[in-house]
Motif scaffolding. Structure first.
Motif, mmCIF file in Angstrom:
data_model
loop_
_atom_site.group_PDB
_atom_site.id
_atom_site.type_symbol
_atom_site.label_atom_id
_atom_site.label_comp_id
_atom_site.label_asym_id
_atom_site.label_seq_id
_atom_site.Cartn_x
_atom_site.Cartn_y
_atom_site.Cartn_z
ATOM 1 N N UNK A 28 -2.705 63.277 76.013
ATOM 2 C CA UNK A 28 -2.804 64.739 76.173
ATOM 3 C C UNK A 28 -3.058 65.403 74.822
ATOM 4 N N UNK A 29 -2.329 64.981 73.786
ATOM 5 C CA UNK A 29 -2.457 65.619 72.475
ATOM 6 C C UNK A 29 -3.863 65.463 71.903
ATOM 7 N N UNK A 30 -4.465 64.312 72.124
ATOM 8 C CA UNK A 30 -5.831 64.106 71.638
ATOM 9 C C UNK A 30 -6.813 64.955 72.430
ATOM 10 N N UNK A 31 -6.654 64.986 73.743
ATOM 11 C CA UNK A 31 -7.543 65.809 74.574
ATOM 12 C C UNK A 31 -7.434 67.273 74.177
ATOM 13 N N UNK A 32 -6.219 67.739 73.944
ATOM 14 C CA UNK A 32 -6.018 69.138 73.566
ATOM 15 C C UNK A 32 -6.720 69.441 72.253
ATOM 16 N N UNK A 33 -6.601 68.546 71.286
ATOM 17 C CA UNK A 33 -7.231 68.753 69.980
ATOM 18 C C UNK A 33 -8.753 68.746 70.088
ATOM 19 N N UNK A 96 -11.425 64.035 64.954
ATOM 20 C CA UNK A 96 -10.053 64.392 65.309
ATOM 21 C C UNK A 96 -9.097 63.226 65.084
ATOM 22 N N UNK A 97 -9.523 62.024 65.448
ATOM 23 C CA UNK A 97 -8.679 60.845 65.232
ATOM 24 C C UNK A 97 -8.384 60.643 63.749
ATOM 25 N N UNK A 98 -9.394 60.809 62.916
ATOM 26 C CA UNK A 98 -9.214 60.610 61.477
ATOM 27 C C UNK A 98 -8.295 61.684 60.889
ATOM 28 N N UNK A 99 -8.518 62.928 61.301
ATOM 29 C CA UNK A 99 -7.792 64.043 60.685
ATOM 30 C C UNK A 99 -6.373 64.195 61.228
ATOM 31 N N UNK A 110 -11.339 49.651 65.411
ATOM 32 C CA UNK A 110 -12.452 49.363 66.323
ATOM 33 C C UNK A 110 -12.707 50.510 67.293
ATOM 34 N N UNK A 111 -11.672 51.291 67.601
ATOM 35 C CA UNK A 111 -11.828 52.464 68.460
ATOM 36 C C UNK A 111 -12.688 53.511 67.767
ATOM 37 N N UNK A 112 -12.416 53.740 66.485
ATOM 38 C CA UNK A 112 -13.237 54.668 65.701
ATOM 39 C C UNK A 112 -14.668 54.159 65.602
ATOM 40 N N UNK A 113 -14.813 52.859 65.379
ATOM 41 C CA UNK A 113 -16.154 52.270 65.258
ATOM 42 C C UNK A 113 -16.964 52.525 66.520
#
Length: 229
Positions: A28-33, A96-99, A110-113
């Motif tokens: 949820x937090x990632x989707x919201x961001x 968003x994942x990085x920040x 690998x997810x970021x890749x």
């Protein structure tokens, strides 16, 4: 039928598309961001998606995890996006994942890749596949490391020749050599190819500090094969 159901959801369709771009399961937090929607709107639409059984919900807010009921639902939601929107969403997810989720970036490079690859940001994808390979090597997951590093090499093959990309390939080959030694033995042909290519790259760039581990890898290959001439 499923596409028609999605089309009737309004904002819910957009949320389903964003979730599908993140993956079969998403936080949820990632989707919201990524969505930039307010909590009220997001919660209302997610509840609707759960109520009609497109999504499963697990855990309490804000740590809720949502999962598409079927992989087919995720695929349909994702494929309903224009290619340009897919690229945009993947780019937004990566940033968003990085920040904001550095622990995910650190533990699942690998997810970021994959997100950078889907965003058509190939140099960044190569860098993160290299990180994923090194991360796997640290865990002695050598077969996994080889897979990640070979993916990086395949992507590099389509990039223009430049000092930056030669440095990228050198780093990949120098990580690939030890992974191949660990899984296939020092005498495997792939070991010679990896260290040999690294050696060629190093000499072409006059990158002397990198030479010792490369020369050691080649020495080990020839000694084990008893090719001493």
């Amino acid at each position: 039928y499923m596409m028609a159901r999605l089309d009737r959801l309004g904002k819910g369709k957009t949320i389903a598309q964003m979730g599908a771009t993140i993956g079969r399961e998403f936080l949820y937090e990632l989707l919201r961001a990524v969505s930039n929607l307010d909590d009220t709107t997001l919660n209302t639409e997610l509840k609707r998606l759960v109520d009609i059984q497109l999504l499963f919900q697990q855990g309490a807010h804000p740590k809720t995890i949502y999962t598409f009921k079927h992989a087919l639902i995720q695929d349909i939601a994702y494929q309903s996006l224009q290619k340009s929107d897919q690229h945009l969403y993947h780019q937004r997810i990566s940033a968003t994942l990085i920040e904001r989720f550095p622990e995910i970036a650190e533990n699942q490079p690998e997810l970021l890749a994959q997100h950078f690859f889907e965003a058509a940001m190939i140099p960044d994808a190569v860098d993160w596949w290299l990180r994923a390979g090194r991360h796997a090597l640290q865990r002695s997951a050598n077969a996994e490391a080889i897979s990640h590093l070979q993916t990086a090499l395949r992507l590099l093959a389509d990039l223009p020749d430049s000092p930056e990309n030669r440095n990228r390939e050198l780093a990949v080959q120098m990580s690939l050599g030890p992974a191949l030694c660990a899984t296939q033995g020092y005498a495997a042909p792939g070991v010679e190819r990896a260290f040999g290519r690294a050696n060629d790259l190093c000499r072409s760039m006059n990158d002397v500090p990198q030479m010792f581990p490369i020369q050691w890898g080649l020495w080990a290959f020839y000694v084990v094969r008893a090719e001493l001439n």
